[in-house]
Structure formats: structure tokens, C-alpha cells
Design an enzyme around this catalytic site. Structure first.
Site, PDB file in Angstrom:
ATOM      1  N   CYS A 115      56.462 -59.438 -70.972  1.00 55.90           N
ATOM      2  CA  CYS A 115      55.465 -59.736 -71.597  1.00 55.90           C
ATOM      3  C   CYS A 115      54.817 -61.048 -71.088  1.00 55.90           C
ATOM      4  CB  CYS A 115      55.712 -59.685 -73.170  1.00 55.90           C
ATOM      5  SG  CYS A 115      56.169 -58.319 -73.755  1.00 55.90           S
ATOM      6  N   HIS A 255      50.346 -64.124 -77.370  1.00 53.36           N
ATOM      7  CA  HIS A 255      50.972 -62.740 -77.196  1.00 53.36           C
ATOM      8  C   HIS A 255      51.041 -61.770 -78.439  1.00 53.36           C
ATOM      9  CE1 HIS A 255      53.192 -59.243 -75.599  1.00 53.36           C
ATOM     10  NE2 HIS A 255      54.441 -59.747 -76.090  1.00 53.36           N
ATOM     11  N   ASN A 285      51.560 -54.020 -78.771  1.00 60.62           N
ATOM     12  CA  ASN A 285      52.169 -55.196 -77.757  1.00 60.62           C
ATOM     13  C   ASN A 285      51.991 -54.357 -76.622  1.00 60.62           C
ATOM     14  OD1 ASN A 285      53.651 -56.371 -76.416  1.00 60.62           O
ATOM     15  ND2 ASN A 285      55.303 -56.517 -77.484  1.00 60.62           N
TER      16      ASN A 285
END
Ligand code: ACO
Length: 333
Positions: A115, A255, A285
Site C-alpha cells: 500500500c 491511505h 482499500n
């Protein structure tokens, strides 16, 4: 050596067309919209279907950023792709994108930082541009998590979605650097918190083959504890390095992993809701693509006004995490 400053030219995005809601997931899992949305903020996610994959989404996001920057593929000198679940390990996703956007002058490679990929890619692009070796750098973050999720593990599969984000950086013509400060970090000692193995198989002459595990595993509680400690430290360090305070920053583009983590960062910075970009409800996500998708969408929808300064921050498997404070120039798309 005279280091050259960097300009952010454009931000792009692409997501698969199919949307899966939390209610849809109750058809295959013992879960509920109430559990997922109260614990994470996620209401739905875009999921690859048919022949959609990380390369295709990356190409679409690249064209989006090129169009916004008024550029063609041929104008790019380097393509860096951040992906932790590419369609191919090789040829690299960057090479595949190069061929499809007609960027024959570009060097191409992929990085795997889960990520945090886009923040690491920003650091690499900044180094490339600042030495003068490469001028126009295309960054692409693209992940189709859905292809590698364990769809029987309700604790992990409900959290992720698929998508791609992109950014074009170039040498700044006016001497102003759009990357005001940046830090990237890693701690492999806690790598077990989130894993996706590519086990492969030994030669059958050495031992019988066993099935490889290619699924994402996550210890959500440990990730949570780790992140609420490290992410604010990284943000505060970035502010300190830039000699800035939270009040000097207009927006936080975090994020999109968990709404509660985002709210924790918001209260630490004492930001209003309008200053924090949240789209986890729509996309879940999307790994490395999460920050550029959020930034691109907020610019398109006018939720981020320019000129302004924003904190971009991300964390994930590795564990790896990082923060960038960036200048968003007037009219940036
Ligand atoms: N639906 C219903 N119940 C569920 C679900 C679900 N989808 N998932 C778990 N549960 C149950 C568990 O089984 C458990 O039940 P039990 O008490 O009977 O054992 C209960 O809910 C609580 O589970 P917890 O894991 O304790 O839930 P928690 O409050 O910690 O929330 C979550 C879990 C949302 C995953 C949270 O820990 C989190 O967001 N962690 C951070 C994850 C993250 O940010 N990852 C980012 C990196 S991803 C990357 O890099 C690839």
C-alpha cells in the site's frame, strides 16, 4: 551538483466497472453491512471482472494522467509501477504499460511496497528528476487485490478493492519544488502482519509438489496497533523536516484502509472533515492505488481546491509506511 526541483503535472485514476456492496458479500460470507461499515467505513468496492487486470487498469490510469497533463506516452522518460498483485511478474507491468501507451523512450520497472508503493515511487521519481537524468516520469499504482484474496476469510476479504492511480512528475520550470518533504520507512521484523506468498514449487525431482499459497493474510489487530503508532510519527517528522505545522497544511489525503485510522490522524492534526479526503466508503482499500485515486477524485470533484498543500500518507505490508507533503498547483487536475 545542482538538484532540480520537481513539479506535479497531473493525477489520474481508473477502477473496474463492477461494484460489490457489503450486502452482496453476505451472500458468500457470514458478515453484515453493519459490521463492515462500522468497523471500517467501507460500503462497497470495485472488483475486476472478465479480463480486467492490474495492467489494463494501469494503462487506463496512465492515459487519464497523460490527457490531463496534455502529454503523449512518447513524452515520458521513465515509467515506475507500484503493484503488489500484478498481472505478470514479468514482463513488468511498467513494460506492458509502456507498450500500450506508446512510451518507447521510457525506462520501465516495477516496485513492490504494497500500500505504500506510491509514496516510495514518489521518492524514486524525485531522485530521478532531481539529478537531471530523467525529465518526465509516469508513476502508476495498480492493484487487483480481489484476485489474491481468500474469499472465505471474512476478516480480510471485505476490506479490499481494485483500482489504479497515476501521477506525472516533471522538472519544475519555475524553480519551485512540489515535493516539499517526504519520508519512507520499513520494518521487515513485523512482515508477518500482512502476507501474500508466491511460494512456487520445488523441482519434482527434489520433492513432490505441494500446492502454493497465493492468498492475502492479515492480522488486522496487529496492523492497526502498528499503524496508529508509526503513521502519526511519520507525518509529524515530515512536517518537522519541512519546518511546517499542521495549520500550514490544507488537506490530508490518507491511505484508505480503515476510517477509524483516518479519523485518528485527523484528530492528531486537528483537521476539519473538509480537510480530510475520504472515499473508503466507495472503493475499500485499493492498496498502492488508494492515495492517487483519492487525490484524483478529490481534485475532479472540487473537494480539494488549488493552489494548496496536502499531506499524502500510506502504510501497509512490509511493514512499510511513508508520508509526502506536496504542493498542488493552481489548476492541477
Ligand atoms: N463480518 C463479521 N464479523 C467479522 C468480520 C466480518 N467481515 N471479520 C471479523 N469478524 C469478527 C471476528 O471473527 C471477531 O469475532 P469474535 O470476537 O467472535 O472472534 C470480531 O468480528 C472482532 O474481530 P476483530 O478482528 O477483533 O475486529 P477489529 O475490531 O480488530 O476490526 C479490522 C478488524 C477492521 C480488520 C481492523 O483490525 C483493521 O482495520 N485493521 C487494520 C487493517 C489495515 O489497515 N490494513 C492495511 C494494510 S493492507 C495492505 O498493506 C495490503
Amino acid at each position: 551538483m545542482n538538484f532540480k526541483p520537481v513539479q506535479i503535472l497531473s493525477i489520474g485514476k481508473a477502477v473496474p466497472k463492477t461494484v460489490i456492496t457489503n450486502d452482496d458479500l453476505t451472500k458468500i460470507l457470514d458478515t453484515s453491512d453493519e459490521w463492515i461499515s462500522t468497523r471500517t467505513g467501507i460500503k462497497q468496492r470495485h472488483i475486476a471482472s472478465g479480463d480486467e487486470n492490474s495492467t489494463m487498469l494501469g494503462v487506463e490510469a496512465s492515459f487519464d494522467a497523460l490527457k490531463k497533463a496534455n502529454m503523449e506516452g512518447i513524452d515520458t522518460d521513465a515509467i515506475i509501477v507500484a503493484s503488489s498483485n500484478p498481472y505478470n511478474i514479468y514482463p513488468s507491468t511498467a513494460c506492458a504499460i509502456q507498450a500500450q501507451i506508446g512510451a518507447k523512450n521510457a525506462i520501465c520497472f516495477d516496485i513492490t511496497v504494497a500500500c505504500t508503493g506510491m509514496i516510495y515511487a514518489l521518492e524514486i521519481a524525485r531522485s530521478f528528476i532531481s539529478t537531471g537524468k530523467y525529465k518526465n516520469v509516469l508513476l502508476v499504482a495498480t492493484d487487483t487485490n480481489s484476485k489474491f484474496l481468500d474469499w472465505t476469510d471474512r476478516a480480510s476479504c471485505v476490506l479490499f478493492g481494485d483500482g489504479a492511480g497515476s501521477m506525472i512528475l516533471t522538472e519544475s520550470k519555475d524553480g519551485v519544488d512540489d515535493i516539499i518533504a517526504l519520508n519512507i520507512n520499513a520494518d521487515g521484523n513485523v512482515g508477518r502482519f500482512i502476507t501474500m506468498n508466491l511460494v512456487g514449487e520445488n523441482c519434482p525431482l527434489v520433492e513432490p509438489n505441494k500446492e502454493g499459497i497465493r492468498k492475502i493474510t492479515m492480522n488486522g489487530k496487529e496492523v492497526y496497533k502498528f499503524v496508529v503508532q508509526t503513521m502519526p510519527e511519520s507525518i509529524m517528522k515530515c512536517l518537522h523536516d519541512a519546518n511546517l505545522e499542521p495549520k500550514d497544511i490544507d488537506y490530508l489525503v490518507p491511505h484508505q484502509a480503515n476510517l477509524r485510522i483516518i479519523e485518528g490522524l485527523q484528530s492528531r492534526l486537528e483537521f476539519t472533515n473538509e480537510q480530510v479526503v475520504v472515499n473508503i466508503d466507495k472503493y475499500g482499500n485499493t492498496s498502492a492505488a488508494s492515495v492517487p485515486i483519492a487525490l484524483s477524485e478529490a481534485l475532479e470533484e472540487g473537494k480539494i481546491k488549488t493552489p494548496s498543500k496536502a499531506i499524502l500518507c500510506a502504510f501497509g505490508a512490509g511493514m512499510a509506511w511513508g508520508t509526502a507533503i506536496v504542493r498542488l498547483r493552481e489548476g492541477l487536475k
